[in-house]
Scaffold this active site. Structure first.
Site, PDB file in Angstrom:
ATOM      1  CG  ASN A   7       3.723  -6.838   0.386  1.00  0.00           C
ATOM      2  OD1 ASN A   7       3.628  -5.772   0.984  1.00  0.00           O
ATOM      3  ND2 ASN A   7       4.785  -7.157  -0.318  1.00  0.00           N
ATOM      4  CG  ASP A   9       5.864  -3.977   1.486  1.00  0.00           C
ATOM      5  OD1 ASP A   9       6.096  -4.458   2.605  1.00  0.00           O
ATOM      6  OD2 ASP A   9       6.437  -4.349   0.455  1.00  0.00           O
ATOM      7  CG  HIS A  10       1.356  -0.383  -1.088  1.00  0.00           C
ATOM      8  ND1 HIS A  10       2.565   0.233  -1.261  1.00  0.00           N
ATOM      9  CD2 HIS A  10       1.120  -1.055  -2.237  1.00  0.00           C
ATOM     10  CE1 HIS A  10       3.038  -0.039  -2.462  1.00  0.00           C
ATOM     11  NE2 HIS A  10       2.170  -0.829  -3.072  1.00  0.00           N
ATOM     12  NE  ARG A  18       0.687  14.844   5.076  1.00  0.00           N
ATOM     13  CZ  ARG A  18      -0.421  15.469   5.465  1.00  0.00           C
ATOM     14  NH1 ARG A  18      -0.739  15.548   6.728  1.00  0.00           N
ATOM     15  NH2 ARG A  18      -1.206  16.004   4.558  1.00  0.00           N
ATOM     16  CG  HIS A  43      10.585  -5.413  -0.401  1.00  0.00           C
ATOM     17  ND1 HIS A  43      10.459  -5.166  -1.745  1.00  0.00           N
ATOM     18  CD2 HIS A  43      11.918  -5.456  -0.168  1.00  0.00           C
ATOM     19  CE1 HIS A  43      11.663  -5.066  -2.298  1.00  0.00           C
ATOM     20  NE2 HIS A  43      12.569  -5.226  -1.353  1.00  0.00           N
ATOM     21  NE  ARG A  45      12.065  -0.566  -2.602  1.00  0.00           N
ATOM     22  CZ  ARG A  45      11.829  -1.109  -3.800  1.00  0.00           C
ATOM     23  NH1 ARG A  45      10.803  -1.897  -3.996  1.00  0.00           N
ATOM     24  NH2 ARG A  45      12.609  -0.834  -4.813  1.00  0.00           N
ATOM     25  NE  ARG A  49      10.771   2.842  -2.580  1.00  0.00           N
ATOM     26  CZ  ARG A  49      10.812   2.542  -3.879  1.00  0.00           C
ATOM     27  NH1 ARG A  49       9.723   2.130  -4.500  1.00  0.00           N
ATOM     28  NH2 ARG A  49      11.910   2.663  -4.557  1.00  0.00           N
ATOM     29  CD  GLU A  70       8.391  -8.920  -1.671  1.00  0.00           C
ATOM     30  OE1 GLU A  70       8.829  -7.861  -2.147  1.00  0.00           O
ATOM     31  OE2 GLU A  70       7.206  -9.245  -1.705  1.00  0.00           O
ATOM     32  CB  THR A 100       6.337  -2.006  -7.361  1.00  0.00           C
ATOM     33  OG1 THR A 100       6.199  -3.286  -6.732  1.00  0.00           O
ATOM     34  CG2 THR A 100       5.871  -2.143  -8.813  1.00  0.00           C
ATOM     35  CB  THR A 101       9.653  -6.068  -7.304  1.00  0.00           C
ATOM     36  OG1 THR A 101       9.626  -5.830  -5.900  1.00  0.00           O
ATOM     37  CG2 THR A 101      10.803  -6.984  -7.646  1.00  0.00           C
ATOM     38  CD  GLU A 151       6.312 -14.140  -5.059  1.00  0.00           C
ATOM     39  OE1 GLU A 151       6.879 -14.203  -3.957  1.00  0.00           O
ATOM     40  OE2 GLU A 151       5.637 -13.153  -5.421  1.00  0.00           O
ATOM     41  CG  HIS A 190       4.779  -7.907  -8.837  1.00  0.00           C
ATOM     42  ND1 HIS A 190       4.324  -6.860  -9.581  1.00  0.00           N
ATOM     43  CD2 HIS A 190       5.672  -7.396  -7.953  1.00  0.00           C
ATOM     44  CE1 HIS A 190       4.936  -5.768  -9.193  1.00  0.00           C
ATOM     45  NE2 HIS A 190       5.760  -6.060  -8.203  1.00  0.00           N
ATOM     46  N   GLY A 212      -0.329  -7.795  -2.478  1.00  0.00           N
ATOM     47  CA  GLY A 212      -0.258  -6.626  -1.612  1.00  0.00           C
ATOM     48  C   GLY A 212      -1.168  -5.507  -2.062  1.00  0.00           C
ATOM     49  CG  HIS A 213      -1.420  -1.820  -5.321  1.00  0.00           C
ATOM     50  ND1 HIS A 213      -0.865  -0.608  -4.977  1.00  0.00           N
ATOM     51  CD2 HIS A 213      -2.528  -1.529  -6.041  1.00  0.00           C
ATOM     52  CE1 HIS A 213      -1.608   0.361  -5.475  1.00  0.00           C
ATOM     53  NE2 HIS A 213      -2.610  -0.165  -6.125  1.00  0.00           N
TER      54      HIS A 213
END
Ligand code: PXP
Length: 243
Positions: A7, A9-10, A18, A43, A45, A49, A70, A100-101, A151, A190, A212-213
């Site tokens: 993932n 996303d980050h 920025r 994801h 959203r 974001r 997602e 987060t979720t 999942e 997760h 992800g993270h």
């Protein structure tokens, strides 16, 4: 075999800090594939974001491994997902104020709404996965609406320690066995990290892991390619240990 869905996303989170053009999640997806990602996940959203519509559009053109979107069940997002036609969607709960979720989807209490979305995706040949807690009632509800996959939410396991961690792992192991008995493909994700993923692989042997993270955090120091490769190595070793 446990496939690794990365993932990205980050990377978008950092860019949006920025509201500029770098770092680019599309580039990150390419690097993750070079490191051995089996799937790429984003994801989209409602508040955009981190991932934006432009990222989805470009990744659909460039990502060559199966693409997992997602998403919440909001009409706008469902329509975008149907249009984008990813290989699979993972339906998650979404709250504007969450970091987060938080927790799995309550399928039982909105079964007709979820069923309707699952049918729309399946009519277009898009596989559906539903993010749920390892709760037999929720897993049964996923079976009832004919989802392809669940999942299992590993966040509570990831945030616990000692006896609680053991008992969360047991819940996940029982949930996975129950899901497979219902003929559902069982994935997990997760809060998984380089330190806590092995126990999940050894006890659950999920079809896919969605991470992800931790990978993006490691990538700040090593680059995404190496961060993904290292996670894949740990998963591979854990699969062998679990034999
Ligand atoms: N799976 C689902 C359904 C998620 O919502 C997320 C977070 O976007 C992940 C996996 C990845 O979680 P993490 O970033 O904690 O690895």
């Amino acid at each position: 075999m446990s496939l690794l869905g990365v993932n990205v996303d980050h990377v978008g989170t950092l860019r949006q800090a920025r509201k500029t053009y770098e770092p680019d999640p599309v580039w990150a997806a390419m690097e993750a594939q070079l490191g051995g990602a089996d799937l790429i996940t984003i994801h989209l959203r409602q508040d955009r974001r981190h991932i934006c519509d432009r990222d989805l559009r470009l990744m659909r053109q460039t990502v060559s491994v199966p693409f997992n979107l997602e998403m919440s069940l909001e009409d706008e997002i469902v329509n975008i997902a149907l249009d984008a036609h990813p290989a699979m969607v993972t339906i998650v709960p979404e709250k504007r104020e969450e970091l987060t979720t938080e927790g799995g989807l309550d399928v039982k209490s909105q079964i007709d709404r979820v069923r309707h979305a699952v049918e729309k995706f399946q009519d277009r040949g898009i596989k559906t996965s539903i993010f749920v807690d390892p709760d037999t009632d929720q897993i049964s509800a996923c079976r009832e609406i004919n989802a392809d996959m669940v999942e299992l939410h590993t966040g509570t396991y990831a945030n616990s320690s000692g006896d609680q961690c053991e008992s969360e792992l047991e819940k996940l192991t029982r949930g996975a066995a129950f899901g497979r008995k219902q003929d559902l493909t069982v994935n997990a994700g997760h809060g998984l990290t380089y330190n806590n993923v092995s126990a999940i692989v050894e006890s659950i042997r999920p079809h896919e892991l969605h991470i992800g993270h931790s990978i993006i955090a490691r990538a700040v120091f090593t680059g995404i390619n190496d961060a993904v490769r290292e996670m894949k190595n740990i998963i591979q070793k854990s699969l062998l240990n679990g034999l």
